[in-house]
Design an enzyme around this catalytic site. Structure first.
Site, PDB file in Angstrom:
ATOM      1  CB  SER A 106      -0.962  -0.011   1.187  1.00  0.00           C
ATOM      2  OG  SER A 106      -0.297  -0.360   2.371  1.00  0.00           O
ATOM      3  CG  HIS A 116      -3.916  -0.805  -1.846  1.00  0.00           C
ATOM      4  ND1 HIS A 116      -4.432   0.426  -2.169  1.00  0.00           N
ATOM      5  CD2 HIS A 116      -3.634  -0.751  -0.520  1.00  0.00           C
ATOM      6  CE1 HIS A 116      -4.443   1.204  -1.102  1.00  0.00           C
ATOM      7  NE2 HIS A 116      -3.963   0.506  -0.080  1.00  0.00           N
ATOM      8  CE  LYS A 148      -7.443   0.546   1.242  1.00  0.00           C
ATOM      9  NZ  LYS A 148      -6.638  -0.426   1.962  1.00  0.00           N
TER      10      LYS A 148
HETATM   11  C1  LIG Z   1      -6.729  -0.604   3.461  1.00  0.00           C
HETATM   12  C2  LIG Z   1      -6.164  -1.926   3.769  1.00  0.00           C
HETATM   13  C3  LIG Z   1      -6.804  -2.801   4.635  1.00  0.00           C
HETATM   14  C4  LIG Z   1      -8.030  -2.395   5.410  1.00  0.00           C
HETATM   15  O1  LIG Z   1      -9.159  -2.327   4.600  1.00  0.00           O
HETATM   16  P1  LIG Z   1     -10.469  -1.613   5.191  1.00  0.00           P
HETATM   17  O2  LIG Z   1     -11.564  -2.249   4.425  1.00  0.00           O
HETATM   18  O3  LIG Z   1     -10.330  -0.152   4.945  1.00  0.00           O
HETATM   19  O4  LIG Z   1     -10.518  -1.949   6.644  1.00  0.00           O
HETATM   20  C5  LIG Z   1      -6.274  -4.054   4.831  1.00  0.00           C
HETATM   21  N1  LIG Z   1      -5.146  -4.433   4.197  1.00  0.00           N
HETATM   22  C6  LIG Z   1      -4.490  -3.617   3.361  1.00  0.00           C
HETATM   23  C7  LIG Z   1      -3.261  -4.096   2.673  1.00  0.00           C
HETATM   24  C8  LIG Z   1      -4.971  -2.333   3.115  1.00  0.00           C
HETATM   25  O5  LIG Z   1      -4.314  -1.516   2.294  1.00  0.00           O
END
Ligand SMILES: *Cc1c(COP(=O)(O)O)cnc(C)c1O
Length: 393
Positions: A182, A210, A241
């Site tokens: 990320s 991601h 996301k």
């Molecule tokens: C954003 C993210 C999460 C968390 O996701 P949410 O649905 O916002 O809780 C988990 N793992 C990774 C690698 C992320 O980038």
């Protein structure tokens, strides 16, 4: 109020301010789109994870409001008691078909998917082998497990092999990696990781927060991109996301999902998503399934944005995906870059310690399918001006 606690909190905050690590919370007035209103000004939004622009897509908003009007505002209980609504089942079935896996379990978020799954399946006799740059929610999931943990160097297959050799006495082993990292935007070599896993009889878990909506045909994810869907035991996706709503899911075998439904604590003890959330997620996944054009536009925009920044002379690190860090290094300078960009109408947030290591500060930019060439050109002009002022280019 307790003076000792309050004194502690004030001292902690003072330290954050002194080290340029204090991040004020911004508020969007109105829609979260490619341009957002913040503090009464319109800014080009280059910091959102809304990869496909679905967060404010009218089709998702309509699905959400219809579900709220016909079913209700909430589901009334945790799912294993009597809060499991038909939309939850439909969403899980849809994701399973979309990703070509046996079964799916939806959680309240990607974070709880990690925190709920890792400690549930990995016990004290087991070993977790985890990439050094894995996401905070994986780290917390590992902390909740009693399994032995060994950290291998980021995407380093020799280091992973060493960890596998060193953990040979464990009852069972799980390799965990982000699909797309990320903060740097690089992609885990899942083909090689799966080959090593096979060689050493280990299972593989990919956190594809991601990668969902970004990697593979129609955004089916990083495992799909590498053609290793049947070799990855656990895929974690987020609905927060690219899908534009909120939630997370675990995709894998029927036994995995069946067991998590019996034992995963966020599933057992925390209420599932609302009807509106489930309906919007369903619509988002349907749109991704039926229109490869969204993911293609995301990548086309990514190429345009990254070529523009590189031409200006910015260092984008090792990214291979839409995640576009503009590397600075120094925390104070990074915060200054963010402030000056914002003065010029560009919202690009700084990422500093502890999200990345000290001295590895950057402004992280995220192009999306919803941005136009005009958005990028205007933002590039601002980056050029501010980058020159700060001696970055
Ligand atoms: C954003 C993210 C999460 C968390 O996701 P949410 O649905 O916002 O809780 C988990 N793992 C990774 C690698 C992320 O980038």
């Amino acid at each position: 109020m307790n003076t000792t606690l309050q004194t502690y909190l004030k001292a902690q905050l003072d330290t954050l301010h002194a080290e340029n690590l204090y991040k004020p919370l911004l508020t969007i007035e109105g829609r979260p789109g490619a341009r957002v209103n913040v503090g009464g000004r319109e800014l080009i939004n280059l910091s959102s994870n809304n990869y496909l622009g679905l967060a404010s897509d009218p089709r998702l908003c309509e699905a959400a409001s219809n579900a709220a009007l016909t079913i209700g505002a909430g589901s009334g209980a945790v799912r294993p008691i009597i809060g499991n609504i038909a939309l939850h089942d439909q969403l899980e079935k849809l994701i399973a078909e979309f990703k070509h896996v046996e079964d799916v379990l939806v959680f309240q978020s990607g974070f709880t998917s990690n925190a709920g799954t890792i400690p549930t399946i990995m016990e004290a006799e087991d070993a977790i082998i985890t990439d050094s740059l894995n996401h905070a929610s994986i780290i917390d999931g590992c902390r909740l497990s009693k399994a032995k943990r060994s950290i291998y160097q980021h995407c380093d297959m020799d280091s992973l092999r060493d960890a596998l050799i060193a953990s040979k006495d464990a009852r069972k082993r799980l390799i965990i990696t982000d699909g797309v990292f990320s903060m740097d935007g690089d992609i885990a070599p899942l083909d090689q990781i799966c080959a090593l896993a096979e060689e050493f009889d280990a299972a593989v878990m990919v956190d594809d927060a991601h990668g969902s909506g970004v990697m593979g045909a129609n955004g089916r994810g990083t495992a799909y991109h590498f053609g290793v869907t049947d070799k990855v035991d656990i895929q974690l996706g987020t609905l927060s996301k690219a899908v534009g709503v909120m939630g997370g899911y675990i995709a894998g075998s029927k036994s995995l999902v069946d067991f998590l439904k019996q034992r995963a604590r966020p599933f057992l003890f925390s209420t599932g998503c609302t009807p509106a959330t489930a309906a919007a997620c369903i619509r988002g996944i349907e749109i991704m399934r039926d229109d490869a054009g969204l993911t293609e536009r995301l990548w086309e925009n990514t190429r345009y944005w990254q070529a523009g920044l590189r031409e200006l002379g910015f260092d984008l690190g090792v990214t291979q995906t839409p995640i576009t860090p503009v590397m600075v290094g120094d925390e104070a300078k990074t915060m200054e870059l963010m402030r000056r960009l914002r003065d010029k109408g560009v919202l690009a947030l700084a990422v500093v310690f502890p999200t990345v290591g000290r001295g590895k500060a950057r402004v992280r930019t995220m192009p999306s399918a919803a941005h136009t060439k005009a958005d990028f050109d205007e933002a590039l002009a601002a980056f050029k001006e501010v980058g020159t002022e700060l001696g970055l280019i």
